[in-house]
Design a protein around this motif. Structure first.
Motif, PDB file in Angstrom:
ATOM      1  N   SER A  92       0.819  -1.279   0.006  1.00 15.79           N
ATOM      2  CA  SER A  92       0.114  -0.021   0.121  1.00 15.79           C
ATOM      3  C   SER A  92       0.925   1.247   0.060  1.00 15.79           C
ATOM      4  CB  SER A  92      -1.061   0.114   1.224  1.00 15.79           C
ATOM      5  OG  SER A  92      -1.729   0.936   1.362  1.00 15.79           O
ATOM      6  N   ARG A 137       1.339   4.326  -3.045  1.00 21.53           N
ATOM      7  CA  ARG A 137       0.812   5.777  -2.801  1.00 21.53           C
ATOM      8  C   ARG A 137       1.990   6.550  -3.110  1.00 21.53           C
ATOM      9  NH1 ARG A 137      -1.350   3.635   2.110  1.00 21.53           N
ATOM     10  NH2 ARG A 137       0.372   4.581   3.265  1.00 21.53           N
ATOM     11  N   GLN A 161      -8.394  -9.579  -6.246  1.00 19.97           N
ATOM     12  CA  GLN A 161      -8.045  -8.785  -5.204  1.00 19.97           C
ATOM     13  C   GLN A 161      -6.969  -9.170  -4.163  1.00 19.97           C
ATOM     14  OE1 GLN A 161      -9.430  -5.673  -4.731  1.00 19.97           O
ATOM     15  NE2 GLN A 161     -10.693  -6.090  -6.600  1.00 19.97           N
ATOM     16  N   ALA A 178      -5.367  -1.303  -0.294  1.00 18.39           N
ATOM     17  CA  ALA A 178      -5.283  -0.725   1.046  1.00 18.39           C
ATOM     18  C   ALA A 178      -5.625  -2.091   1.935  1.00 18.39           C
ATOM     19  CB  ALA A 178      -6.746   0.219   1.225  1.00 18.39           C
ATOM     20  N   THR A 202      -1.683   6.625  -5.446  1.00 19.13           N
ATOM     21  CA  THR A 202      -2.984   6.114  -4.767  1.00 19.13           C
ATOM     22  C   THR A 202      -2.692   4.689  -4.443  1.00 19.13           C
ATOM     23  OG1 THR A 202      -5.277   5.983  -5.270  1.00 19.13           O
ATOM     24  CG2 THR A 202      -3.701   5.766  -7.018  1.00 19.13           C
ATOM     25  N   ASP A 203      -3.544   3.956  -3.654  1.00 21.86           N
ATOM     26  CA  ASP A 203      -3.416   2.419  -3.414  1.00 21.86           C
ATOM     27  C   ASP A 203      -4.744   2.060  -4.029  1.00 21.86           C
ATOM     28  OD1 ASP A 203      -5.391   3.157  -1.425  1.00 21.86           O
ATOM     29  OD2 ASP A 203      -4.010   2.654   0.162  1.00 21.86           O
ATOM     30  N   GLN A 204      -5.579   2.816  -4.778  1.00 24.19           N
ATOM     31  CA  GLN A 204      -6.536   2.216  -5.671  1.00 24.19           C
ATOM     32  C   GLN A 204      -6.266   2.389  -7.092  1.00 24.19           C
ATOM     33  OE1 GLN A 204      -9.521   1.351  -3.729  1.00 24.19           O
ATOM     34  NE2 GLN A 204      -7.826   1.791  -1.810  1.00 24.19           N
ATOM     35  N   SER A 242      -8.324  -2.835  -4.952  1.00 21.57           N
ATOM     36  CA  SER A 242      -7.879  -1.846  -3.637  1.00 21.57           C
ATOM     37  C   SER A 242      -6.519  -2.459  -3.079  1.00 21.57           C
ATOM     38  CB  SER A 242      -8.882  -1.831  -2.785  1.00 21.57           C
ATOM     39  OG  SER A 242      -8.599  -1.233  -1.502  1.00 21.57           O
TER      40      SER A 242
END
Length: 499
Positions: free
Chosen positions: A288, A292, A380, A310, A297-299, A308
């Motif tokens: 994560s 970033r 995911q 996160a 971003t972590d999306q 995601s």
């Protein structure tokens, strides 16, 4: 003569004419005061009146991406790979030799420009040139559509051409650089020491893979390009280095695919007194944080999937995943016991259409079932944990289950991104595991681990409880840049040679 041959001949003639005029056609330096991208960043929003009031002078350089002439008005478009800027050339505004140089320029040449910034009637940020300096000739024509080189094989074979004409390609490798820097910063901030271990090794160890071989002439000994730095890093932990990591190149003499290149980059680390559970938590934060820092971003989007990064990530045991997937595929219940017995596991694999090698036990067969039925569904972030001992010769067994080791792999986007163990530190058990691998090797398994007596000797001096992990940097960059092939994120991937 083909059109391309004619262009090459004309470009060489232009170069010869420049030399005849006394122009230094391969100068040694140019006093560039501003990068094009810096000029655009600082002045791209300034108005015509602001630029006229300041009369900002500059000296910049770049590759020519366009040449246009409209009567007395002539224009170049220059790029430094990140940004573009227009240059206005008037015969009465530059020395006569400089204008002659302009007439002998070709699409793709490198030039330096001195002048002042202004805006044209179409409001485009432009340099009004007072000097023009020739820097290098592009002797081979660039693709006509400079903004898009779509032949994938050409992009991989001629990465320099890809970088010239595809700005997105450059951005991928800038992101890759930020990923490596972010990983290094993350690890050093947590007290890890960065080290370097041998890339040529007398024993190919630390993973189950087929190595490349080479030979040292003076020592008259065969060596292997490393398949992993693991056994050397753990030797350092034996020596008292409690937290070590290496950003390393590994070489595996295996197949090539969208996820595999024979030469690849990993970050591998070891921490004394940690186990695989602790590393799961750390890995969530690592992935994560790096995302970033590298892309903001972590999306992320990978293919058709929104992912995601996160924390927390899903956790799933390997046998449970294989059992549930096999049950769905066969429309009947598959039990944990079915996967722990060699004969029943082999029968299940055959019913699922998988080949079963003679030397494979229940653990290897179960792993094959998992890889065939589950891997590409793990989009995911998912930790798959508790692997069969048979496929994990360097991992510590669970205290209540000797057929299972404390190991996890992290899957994102349908493929493995990281692999971690609670490290086996019992020298007697390690020797037994190596001996079992040697039996597999004798049966024809060229990827089976070799015996490493010195590593066992190191363990006999005492390895504290240790957790270790490898993170695939190439695959992580694929995810963060939404690239479907590992070749898209390696500057010079291995390609079959052409005649």
């Amino acid at each position: 003569m083909s059109s391309q041959d004619e262009q090459v001949e004309q470009r060489r003639a232009n170069l010869a004419e420049l030399a005849r005029l006394g122009v230094e056609v391969y100068p040694r330096t140019f006093d560039r005061r501003d990068a094009i991208s810096d000029l655009v960043a600082r002045h791209g929003e300034r108005t015509h009146d602001e630029l006229e009031a300041d009369r900002t002078e500059t000296a910049t350089a770049g590759r020519i991406l366009a040449i246009r002439s409209f009567g007395k008005a002539n224009f170049l478009v220059l790029s430094d790979g990140r940004a573009k800027i227009q240059v206005y050339i008037r015969q009465d505004s530059i020395p006569a030799l400089d204008f002659t140089i302009f007439k002998l320029l070709d699409f793709g040449d490198w030039v330096g420009v001195e002048g002042r910034l202004f805006r044209t009637k179409t409001n485009e940020l432009t340099i009004w040139a007072s000097r023009l300096h020739f820097l290098s000739k592009c002797l081979l024509p660039l693709p006509e559509k400079w903004h898009g080189l779509t032949d994938v094989e050409t992009r991989y074979r001629q990465r320099y051409l890809d970088l010239i004409v595809n700005p997105d390609s450059r951005r991928v490798f800038e992101t890759r650089s930020r990923v490596v820097a972010a990983i290094r910063e993350f690890m050093t901030a947590r007290g890890y020491l960065e080290v370097e271990t041998p890339m040529m090794q007398p024993i190919a160890g630390g993973a189950i893979a087929r190595p490349f071989t080479t030979h040292h002439n003076t020592l008259d000994m065969d060596l292997f390009l490393r398949i992993a730095p693991e056994l050397y890093l753990k030797r350092l932990t034996v020596g008292g280095m409690e937290k070590v990591f290496e950003i390393n190149r590994n070489f595996r003499n295996e197949g090539i695919s969208t996820q595999h290149n024979p030469e690849f980059t990993m970050m591998e680390f070891y921490e004394a007194y940690a186990d695989y559970q602790a590393l799961m938590t750390m890995t969530e934060v690592l992935i994560s944080s790096v995302a970033r820092q590298a892309i903001g971003t972590d999306q992320i989007t990978f293919g058709d999937h929104a992912i995601s990064l996160a924390p927390p990530f899903t956790r799933l045991s390997l046998r449970a995943a294989a059992r549930e997937a096999a049950s769905r595929r066969l429309a009947r219940e598959v039990t944990d016991a079915d996967l722990r017995q060699r004969d029943t596991a082999a029968d299940l694999a055959r019913l699922l259409g998988l080949d079963v090698a003679a030397g494979h036990g229940a653990g290897k067969i179960t792993t094959d079932i998992f890889e065939a039925l589950c891997e590409d569904r793990l989009v995911q972030p998912t930790f798959v944990y508790d692997f069969p001992t048979e496929v994990s010769p360097l991992s510590k067994q669970k205290p209540d289950d000797p057929d299972t080791v404390e190991r996890f792999e992290l899957y994102i986007g349908g493929f493995e991104v990281a692999n971690a163990f609670s490290e086996l530190n019992d020298p007697a058990e390690q020797r037994r595991r190596f001996e079992a691998q040697l039996k597999d090797r004798a049966l024809g398994d060229l990827e089976a681990h070799q015996m490493d007596d010195d590593y066992i000797r190191a363990l006999e001096y005492g390895l504290p409880p240790t957790g270790g992990e490898g993170v695939g940097i190439d695959r992580l960059v694929m995810l963060l840049t939404n690239r479907p092939s590992i070749r898209d994120v390696i500057l010079f991937p291995l390609m079959r040679t052409r005649d």
